[in-house]
Scaffold this active site. Structure first.
Site: not given
Length: 360
Positions: A49, A261
């Site tokens: 991420d 997301e």
């Protein structure tokens, strides 16, 4: 039957003929035979991420820190059981990556109970702000803020999460006028589907509880302007609406294009680019709007599926070139043990983005 070579011959072959004579040659050999187009930026630990920014003339990367804890794997992401954050920096693309160490730990966040998922960072007036999701004592994701005096931390968490925050994957965008906007949200394990109008709906506990029907508008990422002190939302979060070329909201059943997301916003040629993960179809898609609230018109994919279930990214400009940061599972082969990477990003003359294939 297979024709196996004698052991002594195999050893000699490996030792004398095949072994590169230096670490650089070994790296070159690995890259030549790899199925992956880009190499991991960090090899000594698992990272995912990556939120990347240019601070103080360098590239700083704020990833999550994947670890193996034995947590049960489920559709709510229980196996992503991260407990701290590291910060990394590089002087320029291709330069050595520096690990600045642990900058925030779970035990130093008064309100958090578990799962330090994907963070982001921002800078304003000499202070650096780390925005992070974590589950509170009721096991509900909230978004917290931690503050530091320099981009490498360490960061000190505020005693409480942001008022009115929910879900996860915070990303902060600074507009040209000095305004800062917080984007966030994620379905399934991110719990976005459990909330309506910012309020938790009683009885919703599963990954699909609250997901709209396939022919209904999909759940959208949220956006809110930040307060002047960067610690709270200055307004109630709104939908960052993603629409098709006809202006219709992307539908919940449109798994190739709908938001799942990882929202991220950057600006190019006065246009606002909202990019995000489609989750179970594993694309990094993008849409373009003319203001930070949207609507954003879906245009295509920035990145095709990587090895591993998740796909999460960031985009930045450095010295006139654009770069995509993302992760895959090259180092481990395990979905919850990932490694961050980067690739140069190219635009077409009409402002659309050339899709990147992470595999050769």
């Amino acid at each position: 039957m297979r024709n196996f070579k004698p052991i002594w011959l195999m050893v000699c072959t490996l030792a004398l003929a095949c072994a590169p004579s230096s670490k650089d040659e070994q790296t070159a050999e690995n890259e030549k035979t790899s199925i992956f187009r880009h190499q991991p930026l960090v090899n000594h630990m698992y990272t995912a991420d990556p939120s990347a920014h240019v601070f103080e003339g360098k590239i700083f990367i704020y990833p999550s820190h994947d670890i193996e804890t034995g947590a049960t794997s489920d559709d709510m992401g229980g196996h992503f059981d991260m407990k701290d954050y590291h910060v990394f920096s590089m002087d320029r693309p291709g330069a050595a990556v520096k690990d600045h160490g642990t900058v925030l730990k779970l035990e130093d966040i008064p309100w958090a109970s578990r799962q330090l998922w994907a963070p982001d960072a921002a800078h304003k007036e000499g202070k650096y702000y780390l925005y992070f999701p974590a589950k509170d004592r009721d096991d509900i994701f909230r978004i917290g803020v931690a503050v530091a005096d320099n981009p490498a931390g360490p960061f000190k968490a505020q005693p409480n999460p942001m008022k009115g925050s929910f879900s996860m994957d915070p990303a902060v965008f600074q507009d040209d006028d000095g305004s800062y906007y917080l984007y966030f949200g994620g379905i399934w394990g991110g719990q976005l589907q459990w909330f309506e109008d910012g309020e938790l709906v009683a009885g919703r506990k599963g990954p699909t509880d609250g997901i709209p029907a396939p022919d209904q508008a999909a759940l959208m990422p949220k956006v809110a302007k930040l307060t002047a002190d960067m610690l709270e939302m200055a307004e109630k979060p709104k939908d960052a609406l993603i629409v098709d070329e006809q202006g219709n909201p992307i539908l919940s059943g449109d798994n190739q294009r709908r938001f799942f997301e990882g929202p991220w916003v950057h600006k190019y040629n006065d246009q606002y680019y909202l990019s995000y993960s489609t989750g179970d179809t594993h694309n990094i898609a993008y849409a373009i709007g003319d203001n930070p609230y949207g609507p954003f018109v879906h245009k295509g994919n920035v990145l095709l599926p990587v090895q591993g279930w998740t796909n999460h990214h960031s985009i930045l400009e450095f010295e006139g070139k654009w770069y995509l940061f993302y992760h895959d599972t090259e180092l481990s082969g395990e979905t919850h043990l990932r490694n961050i990477k980067m690739a140069e990003l190219q635009y077409n003359p009409d402002g659309t983005i050339q899709t990147i294939n992470p595999m050769k």
